[in-house]
Write a protein that holds these residues in place. Structure first.
Motif, PDB file in Angstrom:
ATOM      1  N   ALA A  59     -24.079  25.786 -64.749  1.00  0.00           N
ATOM      2  CA  ALA A  59     -24.296  25.862 -63.302  1.00  0.00           C
ATOM      3  C   ALA A  59     -23.120  25.224 -62.555  1.00  0.00           C
ATOM      4  CB  ALA A  59     -25.604  25.183 -62.926  1.00  0.00           C
ATOM      5  N   TRP A  60     -22.608  24.094 -63.081  1.00  0.00           N
ATOM      6  CA  TRP A  60     -21.449  23.458 -62.444  1.00  0.00           C
ATOM      7  C   TRP A  60     -20.238  24.375 -62.476  1.00  0.00           C
ATOM      8  CZ3 TRP A  60     -21.460  20.011 -58.963  1.00  0.00           C
ATOM      9  CH2 TRP A  60     -22.382  18.984 -58.953  1.00  0.00           C
ATOM     10  N   VAL A  61     -20.073  25.110 -63.566  1.00  0.00           N
ATOM     11  CA  VAL A  61     -18.949  26.052 -63.653  1.00  0.00           C
ATOM     12  C   VAL A  61     -19.074  27.111 -62.562  1.00  0.00           C
ATOM     13  CG1 VAL A  61     -17.899  27.860 -65.087  1.00  0.00           C
ATOM     14  CG2 VAL A  61     -18.489  25.642 -66.094  1.00  0.00           C
ATOM     15  N   ARG A  62     -20.274  27.642 -62.375  1.00  0.00           N
ATOM     16  CA  ARG A  62     -20.493  28.644 -61.318  1.00  0.00           C
ATOM     17  C   ARG A  62     -20.262  28.038 -59.931  1.00  0.00           C
ATOM     18  NH1 ARG A  62     -24.945  29.666 -64.611  1.00  0.00           N
ATOM     19  NH2 ARG A  62     -26.375  28.833 -63.048  1.00  0.00           N
ATOM     20  N   ILE A  63     -20.724  26.817 -59.718  1.00  0.00           N
ATOM     21  CA  ILE A  63     -20.549  26.153 -58.420  1.00  0.00           C
ATOM     22  C   ILE A  63     -19.066  25.963 -58.118  1.00  0.00           C
ATOM     23  CG2 ILE A  63     -20.873  23.952 -57.210  1.00  0.00           C
ATOM     24  CD1 ILE A  63     -23.601  23.767 -58.727  1.00  0.00           C
ATOM     25  N   VAL A  64     -18.316  25.446 -59.081  1.00  0.00           N
ATOM     26  CA  VAL A  64     -16.888  25.211 -58.886  1.00  0.00           C
ATOM     27  C   VAL A  64     -16.144  26.532 -58.705  1.00  0.00           C
ATOM     28  CG1 VAL A  64     -14.791  24.324 -59.972  1.00  0.00           C
ATOM     29  CG2 VAL A  64     -16.888  22.971 -60.031  1.00  0.00           C
ATOM     30  N   ALA A  65     -16.505  27.544 -59.470  1.00  0.00           N
ATOM     31  CA  ALA A  65     -15.855  28.855 -59.337  1.00  0.00           C
ATOM     32  C   ALA A  65     -16.084  29.422 -57.942  1.00  0.00           C
ATOM     33  CB  ALA A  65     -16.372  29.815 -60.402  1.00  0.00           C
ATOM     34  N   PHE A  66     -17.302  29.331 -57.440  1.00  0.00           N
ATOM     35  CA  PHE A  66     -17.583  29.825 -56.086  1.00  0.00           C
ATOM     36  C   PHE A  66     -16.832  28.992 -55.052  1.00  0.00           C
ATOM     37  CE2 PHE A  66     -20.010  29.894 -52.133  1.00  0.00           C
ATOM     38  CZ  PHE A  66     -19.973  31.257 -51.875  1.00  0.00           C
ATOM     39  N   GLY A  67     -16.762  27.686 -55.271  1.00  0.00           N
ATOM     40  CA  GLY A  67     -16.027  26.823 -54.349  1.00  0.00           C
ATOM     41  C   GLY A  67     -14.558  27.179 -54.283  1.00  0.00           C
ATOM     42  N   ILE A  68     -13.963  27.447 -55.429  1.00  0.00           N
ATOM     43  CA  ILE A  68     -12.559  27.846 -55.466  1.00  0.00           C
ATOM     44  C   ILE A  68     -12.369  29.186 -54.758  1.00  0.00           C
ATOM     45  CG2 ILE A  68     -10.691  28.595 -57.009  1.00  0.00           C
ATOM     46  CD1 ILE A  68     -11.732  26.406 -58.978  1.00  0.00           C
ATOM     47  N   LEU A  69     -13.297  30.104 -54.966  1.00  0.00           N
ATOM     48  CA  LEU A  69     -13.244  31.395 -54.289  1.00  0.00           C
ATOM     49  C   LEU A  69     -13.332  31.211 -52.775  1.00  0.00           C
ATOM     50  CD1 LEU A  69     -13.239  34.507 -54.658  1.00  0.00           C
ATOM     51  CD2 LEU A  69     -15.733  34.368 -54.662  1.00  0.00           C
ATOM     52  N   LEU A  70     -14.251  30.366 -52.318  1.00  0.00           N
ATOM     53  CA  LEU A  70     -14.404  30.099 -50.887  1.00  0.00           C
ATOM     54  C   LEU A  70     -13.142  29.452 -50.323  1.00  0.00           C
ATOM     55  CD1 LEU A  70     -16.201  29.970 -48.347  1.00  0.00           C
ATOM     56  CD2 LEU A  70     -16.990  27.756 -49.159  1.00  0.00           C
ATOM     57  N   PHE A  71     -12.617  28.454 -51.022  1.00  0.00           N
ATOM     58  CA  PHE A  71     -11.401  27.781 -50.593  1.00  0.00           C
ATOM     59  C   PHE A  71     -10.251  28.781 -50.460  1.00  0.00           C
ATOM     60  CE2 PHE A  71      -7.402  25.649 -51.711  1.00  0.00           C
ATOM     61  CZ  PHE A  71      -7.351  24.687 -50.721  1.00  0.00           C
ATOM     62  N   THR A  72     -10.095  29.657 -51.448  1.00  0.00           N
ATOM     63  CA  THR A  72      -9.031  30.657 -51.423  1.00  0.00           C
ATOM     64  C   THR A  72      -9.207  31.620 -50.251  1.00  0.00           C
ATOM     65  OG1 THR A  72      -8.839  30.488 -53.824  1.00  0.00           O
ATOM     66  CG2 THR A  72      -7.893  32.452 -52.791  1.00  0.00           C
ATOM     67  N   ALA A  73     -10.440  32.043 -50.004  1.00  0.00           N
ATOM     68  CA  ALA A  73     -10.702  32.957 -48.892  1.00  0.00           C
ATOM     69  C   ALA A  73     -10.352  32.309 -47.556  1.00  0.00           C
ATOM     70  CB  ALA A  73     -12.172  33.385 -48.902  1.00  0.00           C
ATOM     71  N   VAL A  74     -10.694  31.051 -47.374  1.00  0.00           N
ATOM     72  CA  VAL A  74     -10.386  30.344 -46.128  1.00  0.00           C
ATOM     73  C   VAL A  74      -8.877  30.174 -45.972  1.00  0.00           C
ATOM     74  CG1 VAL A  74     -10.625  28.139 -44.914  1.00  0.00           C
ATOM     75  CG2 VAL A  74     -12.612  29.188 -45.979  1.00  0.00           C
ATOM     76  N   GLU A  75      -8.182  29.845 -47.062  1.00  0.00           N
ATOM     77  CA  GLU A  75      -6.728  29.691 -46.991  1.00  0.00           C
ATOM     78  C   GLU A  75      -6.052  31.024 -46.652  1.00  0.00           C
ATOM     79  OE1 GLU A  75      -4.800  26.860 -47.135  1.00  0.00           O
ATOM     80  OE2 GLU A  75      -6.770  25.902 -47.011  1.00  0.00           O
ATOM     81  N   ILE A  76      -6.540  32.114 -47.199  1.00  0.00           N
ATOM     82  CA  ILE A  76      -5.983  33.439 -46.873  1.00  0.00           C
ATOM     83  C   ILE A  76      -6.234  33.763 -45.407  1.00  0.00           C
ATOM     84  CG2 ILE A  76      -6.256  35.931 -47.278  1.00  0.00           C
ATOM     85  CD1 ILE A  76      -6.715  35.216 -50.265  1.00  0.00           C
ATOM     86  N   GLU A  77      -7.436  33.449 -44.934  1.00  0.00           N
ATOM     87  CA  GLU A  77      -7.761  33.672 -43.527  1.00  0.00           C
ATOM     88  C   GLU A  77      -6.818  32.873 -42.619  1.00  0.00           C
ATOM     89  OE1 GLU A  77     -11.595  33.291 -40.562  1.00  0.00           O
ATOM     90  OE2 GLU A  77     -11.347  31.849 -42.186  1.00  0.00           O
ATOM     91  N   LYS A  78      -6.591  31.609 -42.951  1.00  0.00           N
ATOM     92  CA  LYS A  78      -5.688  30.789 -42.144  1.00  0.00           C
ATOM     93  C   LYS A  78      -4.269  31.346 -42.167  1.00  0.00           C
ATOM     94  CE  LYS A  78      -6.492  26.816 -43.998  1.00  0.00           C
ATOM     95  NZ  LYS A  78      -6.599  25.382 -44.307  1.00  0.00           N
ATOM     96  N   TYR A  79      -3.821  31.805 -43.334  1.00  0.00           N
ATOM     97  CA  TYR A  79      -2.488  32.392 -43.454  1.00  0.00           C
ATOM     98  C   TYR A  79      -2.373  33.626 -42.559  1.00  0.00           C
ATOM     99  CZ  TYR A  79       1.349  35.099 -45.347  1.00  0.00           C
ATOM    100  OH  TYR A  79       2.479  35.859 -45.475  1.00  0.00           O
ATOM    101  N   LEU A  80      -3.378  34.490 -42.578  1.00  0.00           N
ATOM    102  CA  LEU A  80      -3.347  35.708 -41.778  1.00  0.00           C
ATOM    103  C   LEU A  80      -3.366  35.390 -40.283  1.00  0.00           C
ATOM    104  CD1 LEU A  80      -5.719  37.986 -43.881  1.00  0.00           C
ATOM    105  CD2 LEU A  80      -3.199  38.103 -43.719  1.00  0.00           C
ATOM    106  N   ILE A  81      -4.129  34.382 -39.898  1.00  0.00           N
ATOM    107  CA  ILE A  81      -4.168  33.991 -38.491  1.00  0.00           C
ATOM    108  C   ILE A  81      -2.818  33.437 -38.045  1.00  0.00           C
ATOM    109  CG2 ILE A  81      -5.165  32.299 -36.876  1.00  0.00           C
ATOM    110  CD1 ILE A  81      -7.847  32.737 -38.374  1.00  0.00           C
ATOM    111  N   ARG A  82      -2.207  32.587 -38.875  1.00  0.00           N
ATOM    112  CA  ARG A  82      -0.889  32.032 -38.518  1.00  0.00           C
ATOM    113  C   ARG A  82       0.177  33.133 -38.484  1.00  0.00           C
ATOM    114  NH1 ARG A  82      -2.194  27.014 -41.806  1.00  0.00           N
ATOM    115  NH2 ARG A  82      -1.710  28.312 -43.585  1.00  0.00           N
ATOM    116  N   LYS A  83       0.073  34.078 -39.407  1.00  0.00           N
ATOM    117  CA  LYS A  83       1.045  35.178 -39.444  1.00  0.00           C
ATOM    118  C   LYS A  83       0.900  36.058 -38.213  1.00  0.00           C
ATOM    119  CE  LYS A  83       2.530  38.948 -42.423  1.00  0.00           C
ATOM    120  NZ  LYS A  83       2.263  39.700 -43.628  1.00  0.00           N
ATOM    121  N   LYS A  84      -0.322  36.256 -37.750  1.00  0.00           N
ATOM    122  CA  LYS A  84      -0.586  37.085 -36.589  1.00  0.00           C
ATOM    123  C   LYS A  84      -0.033  36.448 -35.315  1.00  0.00           C
ATOM    124  CE  LYS A  84      -4.400  39.185 -34.044  1.00  0.00           C
ATOM    125  NZ  LYS A  84      -5.863  39.285 -33.951  1.00  0.00           N
TER     126      LYS A  84
END
Length: 85
Positions: A59-84
């Protein structure tokens, strides 16, 4: 928790060279939240009080994997906003 990791670069991205003054406070909040989560999850008194059980490693592996996915999605969103802008 992973969203807090990305928060401190939202207001003051590292690329600007501006020191993030709220970063130490966020780091303390993260440490306190991890401690509370571990106490809530693994202390027998808390388990009895709230009727919970310990989280197994898979369960911890799934939690951390989802957290990393969420973190990556937010960082991509921030990158796209700054690029725009």
């Amino acid at each position: 928790m992973f969203h807090l990791l990305s928060y401190k670069t939202t207001l003051y991205p590292y690329s600007t060279g501006v020191k993030c003054v709220i970063a130490p406070k966020i780091d303390w909040v993260k440490m306190i939240l991890v401690l509370i989560q571990l106490l809530f999850t693994y202390m027998p008194v808390m388990q009895n009080l709230f009727g919970t059980t310990a989280i197994d490693i898979s369960a911890w592996v799934r939690i951390v994997a989802f957290g990393i996915l969420l973190f990556t999605a937010v960082e991509i969103e921030k990158y796209l906003i700054r690029k725009k802008n």
